[in-house]
Scaffold this motif. Sequence first.
Motif, mmCIF file in Angstrom:
data_model
loop_
_atom_site.group_PDB
_atom_site.id
_atom_site.type_symbol
_atom_site.label_atom_id
_atom_site.label_comp_id
_atom_site.label_asym_id
_atom_site.label_seq_id
_atom_site.Cartn_x
_atom_site.Cartn_y
_atom_site.Cartn_z
ATOM 1 N N LEU A 49 71.908 3.675 69.322
ATOM 2 C CA LEU A 49 72.599 4.331 70.427
ATOM 3 C C LEU A 49 71.670 5.385 71.006
ATOM 4 C CD1 LEU A 49 75.252 4.954 72.024
ATOM 5 C CD2 LEU A 49 75.870 6.492 70.149
ATOM 6 N N ILE A 50 71.371 5.264 72.302
ATOM 7 C CA ILE A 50 70.549 6.281 72.977
ATOM 8 C C ILE A 50 71.498 7.158 73.779
ATOM 9 C CG2 ILE A 50 68.612 6.713 74.542
ATOM 10 C CD1 ILE A 50 67.539 3.971 73.890
ATOM 11 N N VAL A 51 71.377 8.478 73.592
ATOM 12 C CA VAL A 51 72.372 9.364 74.210
ATOM 13 C C VAL A 51 71.758 10.415 75.132
ATOM 14 C CG1 VAL A 51 74.083 9.121 72.364
ATOM 15 C CG2 VAL A 51 72.346 10.914 72.171
ATOM 16 N N ALA A 52 72.490 10.709 76.200
ATOM 17 C CA ALA A 52 72.173 11.857 77.063
ATOM 18 C C ALA A 52 73.105 12.973 76.631
ATOM 19 C CB ALA A 52 72.418 11.491 78.524
ATOM 20 N N THR A 53 72.523 14.121 76.268
ATOM 21 C CA THR A 53 73.378 15.182 75.724
ATOM 22 C C THR A 53 73.984 16.054 76.829
ATOM 23 O OG1 THR A 53 71.414 16.514 75.373
ATOM 24 C CG2 THR A 53 72.258 15.330 73.469
ATOM 25 N N ASP A 54 73.382 16.057 78.010
ATOM 26 C CA ASP A 54 73.997 16.758 79.144
ATOM 27 C C ASP A 54 73.641 16.021 80.442
ATOM 28 O OD1 ASP A 54 71.480 17.671 80.046
ATOM 29 O OD2 ASP A 54 71.572 19.335 78.619
ATOM 30 N N GLU A 55 74.241 16.487 81.541
ATOM 31 C CA GLU A 55 74.092 15.782 82.820
ATOM 32 C C GLU A 55 72.628 15.672 83.249
ATOM 33 O OE1 GLU A 55 76.292 14.055 84.347
ATOM 34 O OE2 GLU A 55 77.942 14.649 83.038
ATOM 35 N N SER A 56 71.815 16.672 82.858
ATOM 36 C CA SER A 56 70.414 16.663 83.301
ATOM 37 C C SER A 56 69.644 15.467 82.732
ATOM 38 C CB SER A 56 69.721 17.967 82.886
ATOM 39 O OG SER A 56 69.538 17.978 81.487
ATOM 40 N N GLU A 57 70.167 14.846 81.658
ATOM 41 C CA GLU A 57 69.452 13.726 81.039
ATOM 42 C C GLU A 57 69.959 12.365 81.513
ATOM 43 O OE1 GLU A 57 68.439 16.001 76.799
ATOM 44 O OE2 GLU A 57 69.875 14.344 76.826
ATOM 45 N N VAL A 58 71.009 12.383 82.332
ATOM 46 C CA VAL A 58 71.631 11.102 82.705
ATOM 47 C C VAL A 58 70.700 10.259 83.588
ATOM 48 C CG1 VAL A 58 73.583 10.042 83.931
ATOM 49 C CG2 VAL A 58 73.975 11.942 82.357
ATOM 50 N N GLY A 59 69.937 10.929 84.465
ATOM 51 C CA GLY A 59 68.986 10.203 85.317
ATOM 52 C C GLY A 59 67.976 9.434 84.467
ATOM 53 N N ALA A 60 67.435 10.110 83.456
ATOM 54 C CA ALA A 60 66.434 9.468 82.588
ATOM 55 C C ALA A 60 67.087 8.349 81.763
ATOM 56 C CB ALA A 60 65.809 10.506 81.668
ATOM 57 N N ILE A 105 70.631 6.900 66.005
ATOM 58 C CA ILE A 105 70.949 7.728 67.185
ATOM 59 C C ILE A 105 69.659 8.326 67.739
ATOM 60 C CG2 ILE A 105 72.349 9.632 68.107
ATOM 61 C CD1 ILE A 105 74.093 7.481 66.757
ATOM 62 N N TYR A 106 69.350 8.006 68.998
ATOM 63 C CA TYR A 106 68.114 8.488 69.623
ATOM 64 C C TYR A 106 68.449 9.333 70.850
ATOM 65 C CZ TYR A 106 64.979 5.312 67.065
ATOM 66 O OH TYR A 106 64.255 4.673 66.089
ATOM 67 N N PRO A 107 67.677 10.403 71.058
ATOM 68 C CA PRO A 107 67.813 11.138 72.327
ATOM 69 C C PRO A 107 67.065 10.386 73.436
ATOM 70 C CG PRO A 107 66.060 12.105 71.012
ATOM 71 C CD PRO A 107 66.625 10.961 70.189
ATOM 72 N N VAL A 108 67.194 10.857 74.666
ATOM 73 C CA VAL A 108 66.395 10.301 75.759
ATOM 74 C C VAL A 108 64.985 10.885 75.605
ATOM 75 C CG1 VAL A 108 66.101 10.247 78.263
ATOM 76 C CG2 VAL A 108 68.396 10.169 77.278
ATOM 77 N N PRO A 109 63.946 10.027 75.497
ATOM 78 C CA PRO A 109 62.609 10.581 75.241
ATOM 79 C C PRO A 109 61.917 11.095 76.497
ATOM 80 C CG PRO A 109 62.497 8.205 75.320
ATOM 81 C CD PRO A 109 63.936 8.563 75.560
ATOM 82 N N ASN A 110 60.872 11.894 76.286
ATOM 83 C CA ASN A 110 60.006 12.330 77.378
ATOM 84 C C ASN A 110 59.050 11.172 77.680
ATOM 85 O OD1 ASN A 110 57.868 13.332 78.835
ATOM 86 N ND2 ASN A 110 57.738 15.262 77.712
ATOM 87 N N PRO A 111 59.133 10.582 78.899
ATOM 88 C CA PRO A 111 58.333 9.375 79.156
ATOM 89 C C PRO A 111 56.832 9.613 79.192
ATOM 90 C CG PRO A 111 59.528 10.058 81.134
ATOM 91 C CD PRO A 111 59.969 10.963 80.037
ATOM 92 N N SER A 112 56.394 10.889 79.284
ATOM 93 C CA SER A 112 54.945 11.119 79.337
ATOM 94 C C SER A 112 54.325 11.147 77.937
ATOM 95 C CB SER A 112 54.651 12.438 80.057
ATOM 96 O OG SER A 112 55.063 13.516 79.255
ATOM 97 N N LEU A 113 55.155 11.030 76.909
ATOM 98 C CA LEU A 113 54.636 11.083 75.538
ATOM 99 C C LEU A 113 54.929 9.779 74.796
ATOM 100 C CD1 LEU A 113 55.971 14.651 74.730
ATOM 101 C CD2 LEU A 113 53.563 14.025 74.905
#
Length: 405
Positions: free
Chosen positions: A90-101, A240-248
């Motif tokens: 399950l990949i999760v966005a923890t707040d609205e700012s992560e929903v785009g990613a 459970i995974y967060p949304v990662p930083n795509p530059s890393l």
Amino acid sequence: MFDYVVIGGGIVGVSTAMQLLEARPGCSLALFEKETIIGTHQTGHNSGVIHAGVYYAPGSLKARFCKEGAEATIRLCEENEIALNRCGKLIVATDESEVGALDALAKRCKENQIAIERLDAAEIKLREPQIRAVAGFLVHTTAITNYVAVTGAMRRKIVDAGGEIRLNTNVVNIRENSNHVDLVTSSTDVQARRVIVCAGIMADRMARMCGIDADFRMVPFRGEYFRLPPAKSNIVRHLIYPVPNPSLPFLGVHLTRMINGDVTVGPNAVFGMAREGYPRFSFNFRDTLEALSFPGFWRMAKQHLGFGAKEMWNAIYRRGYLAVCQRYCPELTLDDLEPYPAGIRAQAVMRDGTLVHDFLIRQTARTLHVCNAPSPAATSAIPIGRHIVNLVLSGQPDITKRMVQ
Ligand SMILES: Cc1cc2nc3c(=O)[nH]c(=O)nc-3n(C[C@H](O)[C@H](O)[C@H](O)COP(=O)(O)OP(=O)(O)OC[C@H]3O[C@@H](n4cnc5c(N)ncnc54)[C@H](O)[C@@H]3O)c2cc1C
């Protein structure tokens, strides 16, 4: 003289040796591993996840190899009765700012033909009561296994096909001649017609022995984990995974169910001062000097200053590490973070400071070097090995056919 020598008994080297013997039955092949057990380094210190291929650019080798590799690894586990759990992730966005990613990742899954199930906050609560998120998606095809056992099954195939595995054999020098390669090892010296180097974190040193332009350096990135106490081992059903930083090339601290039932938190990604030093604060003078004297290291550090400083801080102060996990699992407390062995990523960094995301292969006339095999290279080891075999066999006259006849 061997037809082929493979250096490195991690999953990439073992998979390559296995498939060379399948492609050239009857050839003489030896695999040299400096440790007493295969899979001692990255292969034996990872999260054990069979990735589905969510993150990788559509059409890239990484995307293709991950998808093919996941299927092939699952097949190999089933055929060899190796523990496998298709627990899903399950990949999760923890707040609205992560929903785009998160949306961008979901789009990427579609392009990579990976089926997902979108979940809103209420549905996540229903499936994973301890997880707090505003949105997420499930990847049902993600699974977990034990990569040392997978590598062991490949090793048995090598031996059955007549290949030799030489443990405790450190290759200390390689000299390439016009018609063969001389290898100086910690036991005997040998000759080979072709050499394939899958040395993980030692890739740059091995490449330099063969005169390959050292425009990259292997930088150790420690991946530090904690284990949850047994009372909390049922805290989640999926990974459970967060949304990662795509530059890393790192996926962010996640909750991973291991195949032995443990649940781990991690791994982070901090600069390691020893390539093979697993205890915290391990230090090796040569390893540290080689990293710090490489201009690419400082360029990389400058480009990712904020991330690096935060990871370092959180590695020292467990409260910082905990806060990262509490973003999606508020239930966790400091007492839940029990010690667990770290892993060390072999990450190639280019002279301009670029962190290499993809596989990197360099060749000379008679040697092939895997210079970067980052995650998900355990998942992808079977197609990576096949790719290497194709490169080796297509760039040469068919020496083994001649020998077998
Ligand atoms: C913390 C962490 C978590 C990860 N999680 C995952 C995951 O969940 N899923 C996934 O797919 N991937 C994951 N990975 C990535 C994966 O583990 C690696 O990409 C993969 O194991 C690389 O395999 P390898 O054979 O290239 O390297 P290694 O396993 O490091 O093997 C290299 C081998 O070469 C040997 N060697 C080096 N020099 C010499 C020499 N001179 N002579 C003889 N032998 C030599 C070493 O002893 C070693 O055994 C993770 C990695 C880490 C570190």
